[in-house]
Scaffold this motif. Sequence first.
Motif, PDB file in Angstrom:
ATOM      1  N   ARG A  55      79.518  54.341  52.183  1.00 44.96           N
ATOM      2  CA  ARG A  55      79.116  55.003  53.359  1.00 44.96           C
ATOM      3  C   ARG A  55      77.942  53.770  54.065  1.00 44.96           C
ATOM      4  NH1 ARG A  55      75.463  59.914  53.747  1.00 44.96           N
ATOM      5  NH2 ARG A  55      76.095  60.727  55.934  1.00 44.96           N
ATOM      6  N   HIS A  56      77.740  53.786  55.421  1.00 48.92           N
ATOM      7  CA  HIS A  56      76.846  52.699  56.023  1.00 48.92           C
ATOM      8  C   HIS A  56      76.208  53.497  57.086  1.00 48.92           C
ATOM      9  CE1 HIS A  56      76.353  48.672  58.173  1.00 48.92           C
ATOM     10  NE2 HIS A  56      75.135  49.327  57.843  1.00 48.92           N
ATOM     11  N   LEU A  57      75.000  53.359  56.882  1.00 49.48           N
ATOM     12  CA  LEU A  57      73.868  54.501  57.723  1.00 49.48           C
ATOM     13  C   LEU A  57      73.284  53.208  58.376  1.00 49.48           C
ATOM     14  CD1 LEU A  57      72.823  57.516  55.602  1.00 49.48           C
ATOM     15  CD2 LEU A  57      74.428  57.556  57.526  1.00 49.48           C
TER      16      LEU A  57
ATOM     17  N   LEU B 239      70.488  64.435  57.986  1.00 49.56           N
ATOM     18  CA  LEU B 239      70.646  63.354  57.105  1.00 49.56           C
ATOM     19  C   LEU B 239      71.222  64.081  55.678  1.00 49.56           C
ATOM     20  CD1 LEU B 239      70.833  60.427  56.023  1.00 49.56           C
ATOM     21  CD2 LEU B 239      68.481  60.556  55.357  1.00 49.56           C
TER      22      LEU B 239
ATOM     23  N   ASN C 279      80.329  53.228  59.645  1.00 46.12           N
ATOM     24  CA  ASN C 279      81.782  53.506  59.026  1.00 46.12           C
ATOM     25  C   ASN C 279      81.675  53.950  57.712  1.00 46.12           C
ATOM     26  OD1 ASN C 279      80.663  51.222  57.891  1.00 46.12           O
ATOM     27  ND2 ASN C 279      82.972  50.208  58.097  1.00 46.12           N
ATOM     28  N   SER C 280      82.667  54.592  57.269  1.00 43.72           N
ATOM     29  CA  SER C 280      82.692  55.110  56.018  1.00 43.72           C
ATOM     30  C   SER C 280      83.969  54.705  55.164  1.00 43.72           C
ATOM     31  CB  SER C 280      82.976  56.775  56.123  1.00 43.72           C
ATOM     32  OG  SER C 280      81.746  57.227  56.430  1.00 43.72           O
TER      33      SER C 280
ATOM     34  N   THR D 147      75.388  54.607  49.320  1.00 47.75           N
ATOM     35  CA  THR D 147      75.126  54.603  50.782  1.00 47.75           C
ATOM     36  C   THR D 147      74.395  53.112  51.148  1.00 47.75           C
ATOM     37  OG1 THR D 147      75.166  56.936  50.945  1.00 47.75           O
ATOM     38  CG2 THR D 147      74.267  55.674  52.750  1.00 47.75           C
TER      39      THR D 147
ATOM     40  N   GLU E 132      72.529  56.466  62.484  1.00 49.35           N
ATOM     41  CA  GLU E 132      73.832  56.673  62.855  1.00 49.35           C
ATOM     42  C   GLU E 132      74.569  56.246  61.793  1.00 49.35           C
ATOM     43  OE1 GLU E 132      75.148  54.728  66.022  1.00 49.35           O
ATOM     44  OE2 GLU E 132      73.744  52.799  65.778  1.00 49.35           O
ATOM     45  N   GLU E 133      75.906  56.925  61.397  1.00 53.81           N
ATOM     46  CA  GLU E 133      76.916  56.340  60.734  1.00 53.81           C
ATOM     47  C   GLU E 133      77.834  55.616  61.253  1.00 53.81           C
ATOM     48  OE1 GLU E 133      78.254  59.562  58.217  1.00 53.81           O
ATOM     49  OE2 GLU E 133      79.750  58.048  56.981  1.00 53.81           O
TER      50      GLU E 133
END
Lengths: 233, 239
Positions: free
Chosen positions: B205-207, B25, B218-219, B33, B215-216
């Motif tokens: 950023r989206h976790l 991470l 989308n950014s 984020t 998991e990511e």
Amino acid sequence: MNNLSQATINAFQLLLSGNAGIWEIISLSFSVSLSAIFIASPFALVIAFFLAFFQFPGRRILISVFNTFMSVPAVIIGLALYLLLSRSGPFGDLQLLFTSKAMIIGQILLSFPLLVAMAHASFQAADRRAWETAITLGAKPYRAFFTLAHEVRFGLIAAVVAGFGRVIAEIGCSMMVGGNILHATRNIPTAIALETSKGEFSHGIALGIVLLVLALGLNAGVSLVQGKGGLHS
Amino acid sequence: MSHLISYQGLSISLSGRLILSIDQLAIPFRQCTLLTGRNGSGKTTLLKIMSGLLKPDAARIDYQGLNLSWRQAKPYIQKDIIYLHQQPYLFDSTVFNNIAYGLYRNGENKTSAHKKVNQALEWANLSHLAHQPANSLSGGEKQRVALTRARILSPSLLLLDEPTASMDSESKQQTSLLLQRLNAEGLTIIISSHESHTVSHLIDRHLHLENGHIEELNSASRNNKVTPFKTTKNTHINE
């Protein structure tokens, strides 16, 4: 009845006239009990905090031990301490028996479990976020402890006042390890017992009045403090 | 160094249940984020580990060019990373003293602390509440005080646990504006939230946390950020 009324009047006269003997006993009582509470409280509060905030082996057993010792009679503590401090005991060489220091030790032992148990309840009820917030804002653990103690100060003050109330009025331990020696170890409860046995009721009543006023004052103080705490909760 | 901090092999089990098992991470500088996940997915646990408040079973941390164990990193991350609870805790004192708390704990002298607190109160438009008991504030005001209290310490990373939960729309808007300004000042932020729409305009950023793994999703590009409160920014809060 007349005797009782007369004895009570005499008691007030003794107190108001500043009778040196009476005030010496009162002063010794306060000096011993306040010393015991001042020594016991910091350690008790830290232990209570650890019991409330950290998990470690034996934690539950320790809590049970403190809760159990809270109800041990003063005379039993006195007996145990007498055996330890007597000439043939393991600490006989210290020559503490029948001194005010022995009374202070006895009262520390008496008040300690009560202080730990009541402070533990306060810390247990504290909001864990207070500790985490202090730490995340950069406080060292010991500073965070003081912050937390400030947050639960009303409960902690109540614990200290209750501890003082327990020791100022106890007779069993003081009698056994202090010996009720005039000008040395005679405190309010032991003096009341002695004066009453001698038929000097006015002395006993005068000292009883002091304890009664103290009890009323402590109760009023605790109510006030707890009431203040309630406003913020 | 491309990242502010990164955590490797982070895992924790609570009451025999694996809560988190994260291989890697990395938190980039100055990004905001969004951390999502269903209830009980470990969002709060992760934020508390990241801020040094909770000890993981295992973790290596890359911070300031050093590869450290969690124990070695703890003093650094507790100094530089601030975690804000879902419902922020304000100490039983005035708003002023709450904001000054961290400064005093870090050895700031009284004169300098007073000056900084007054500036911070102005920044957050909270000057009128300076001498109010903190416990008498509304949820939204408490959140703004907590954000101001964090900002004054100039952290490198701010971790926010559901910062707009249980707030009315006006409070959400004000909190959101403060977050936007904090991020614009260059502060790296991680927001755990169910209400992603409230903070969507901030997010780079989206976790997502699922079954202990991250998991990511989308950014978004910073340029694509939506700024729904742009028109009210200057009228509500003094720059």
